[in-house]
Design a protein around this motif. Structure first.
Motif, PDB file in Angstrom:
ATOM      1  N   GLY A 136       2.091  -1.880  -1.596  1.00  0.00           N
ATOM      2  CA  GLY A 136       3.090  -3.044  -1.645  1.00  0.00           C
ATOM      3  C   GLY A 136       2.086  -3.584  -2.151  1.00  0.00           C
ATOM      4  N   VAL A 137       0.782  -4.080  -1.904  1.00  0.00           N
ATOM      5  CA  VAL A 137      -0.026  -4.903  -2.649  1.00  0.00           C
ATOM      6  C   VAL A 137      -0.628  -4.595  -3.791  1.00  0.00           C
ATOM      7  N   ALA A 138      -1.271  -3.911  -4.272  1.00  0.00           N
ATOM      8  CA  ALA A 138      -1.118  -3.695  -5.521  1.00  0.00           C
ATOM      9  C   ALA A 138      -0.499  -3.392  -6.755  1.00  0.00           C
ATOM     10  N   LYS A 139       0.764  -2.602  -6.037  1.00  0.00           N
ATOM     11  CA  LYS A 139       1.693  -2.072  -7.057  1.00  0.00           C
ATOM     12  C   LYS A 139       0.861  -0.789  -7.734  1.00  0.00           C
ATOM     13  N   VAL A 140       0.181   0.041  -6.884  1.00  0.00           N
ATOM     14  CA  VAL A 140      -1.019   1.736  -7.418  1.00  0.00           C
ATOM     15  C   VAL A 140       0.169   2.248  -6.432  1.00  0.00           C
ATOM     16  N   VAL A 141       0.762   3.289  -7.547  1.00  0.00           N
ATOM     17  CA  VAL A 141       0.863   4.951  -6.545  1.00  0.00           C
ATOM     18  C   VAL A 141      -0.357   5.556  -6.397  1.00  0.00           C
ATOM     19  N   ASN A 142      -0.927   5.600  -5.280  1.00  0.00           N
ATOM     20  CA  ASN A 142      -2.184   6.633  -4.923  1.00  0.00           C
ATOM     21  C   ASN A 142      -2.116   8.223  -4.932  1.00  0.00           C
TER      22      ASN A 142
END
Length: 294
Positions: free
Chosen positions: A30-36
């Motif tokens: 939601g914040v960094a737009k990174v799918v971990n």
């Protein structure tokens, strides 16, 4: 009627556990737009942390959750500073390969360190494995994990709405450019977000340890569940994480009662259908799944 009540209780408890496991993933996205893609491995490490904490010191993971959370907060800071800081503004494929590579590294490191043996711990004394509420049997470990899920979800919501860094996190998640113009440092926000997200994931693994077996590849199951919960509830939506977890828990429990062999397939079917029909989820913002940082 009794069977329906039992299914509802089991589904809600399972859904709360799933929501807790997915919260860290959704917060970071939601914040960094990174799918971990290493999310499952961090949860696996949280489970092993709880196991060794109990084995070496006698502190059970329910009481030791703050210790695990503090340790994994530092891990999250190192995760961002050592890897994601260099990929945060890169194309999505760079982030995918970076987190996927880390996932493989952590899984194989755990395999070398602790072998492929299944490990678990027993916390509840004999006779307290379950309690009866209105005629429905409630597994005590699942109930405690559910209460932890509720407490952590509420704490995150309060933190985001009531603190300066929390409001900064929400501002960056909504509009990075506007947040910069307001004097917010995005790198500091990303650092805190990764620390908080991984801390929540570590605590989730710790409180789930008494209910599941820990082994190096257990994260593969949990990361699939987390992705389904996030897509179902809405990318970047904390409230959506709660809703998605509860819905998945109820659906999986219901299908498991009718056709146990199809229970595992529920995750894949729901994920495919949601991505095809409503990729932004039930409470997500349309287009959030396509947003990038600039």
């Amino acid at each position: 009627m009794q069977a329906i009540l039992q299914l509802l209780v089991s589904g809600v408890l399972l859904g709360g556990v799933y929501a807790l496991g997915a919260l860290g993933l959704n917060l970071i996205f939601g914040v960094a737009k990174v799918v971990n893609f290493a999310h499952g491995e961090f949860l696996m490490l949280g489970m092993f942390a709880a196991y060794w904490l109990m084995t070496l010191t006698g502190i059970n993971p329910y009481l030791g959750a703050p210790i695990i959370g503090a340790a994994f907060f530092l891990v999250g800071l190192a995760f961002y500073a050592g890897l994601m800081r260099f990929t945060i503004y890169k194309p999505e494929l760079t982030q995918v390969f970076a987190t996927l590579g880390l996932s493989i590294l952590l899984q194989n490191a755990a395999l070398v360190a602790w072998s492929a043996d299944y490990r678990t711990i027993q916390i509840m004394p004999a006779g307290w494995e379950s309690i009866q509420v209105l005629g429905a049997y409630v597994p005590t470990n699942r109930l405690v994990a559910f209460l932890y899920a509720v407490a952590i979800l509420l704490a995150v919501l309060v933190f985001l709405r009531s603190t300066f860094i929390g409001r900064a996190i929400e501002a960056v998640s909504q509009d990075l450019v506007a947040a910069r113009l307001m004097g917010i440092d995005p790198d500091r926000v990303f650092l805190m977000t990764f620390g908080l997200g991984i801390a929540i994931t570590g605590v989730a693994g710790g409180v789930l340890m008494p209910s599941f077996y820990a082994f190096p590849s257990v994260g593969s199951f949990f990361v699939l569940v987390a992705f389904v919960v996030v897509v179902l509830g809405g990318l970047g939506s904390i409230a959506g994480t709660i809703l998605g977890g509860l819905l998945l828990g109820l659906v999986e429990t219901g299908i498991g009662y009718v056709a146990p062999d199809l229970k595992e397939a529920t995750h894949f079917v729901l994920l495919i259908l949601l991505l095809a029909v409503r990729p932004h989820g039930l409470l997500g913002v349309k287009g959030a799944e396509k947003e990038t940082l600039k």
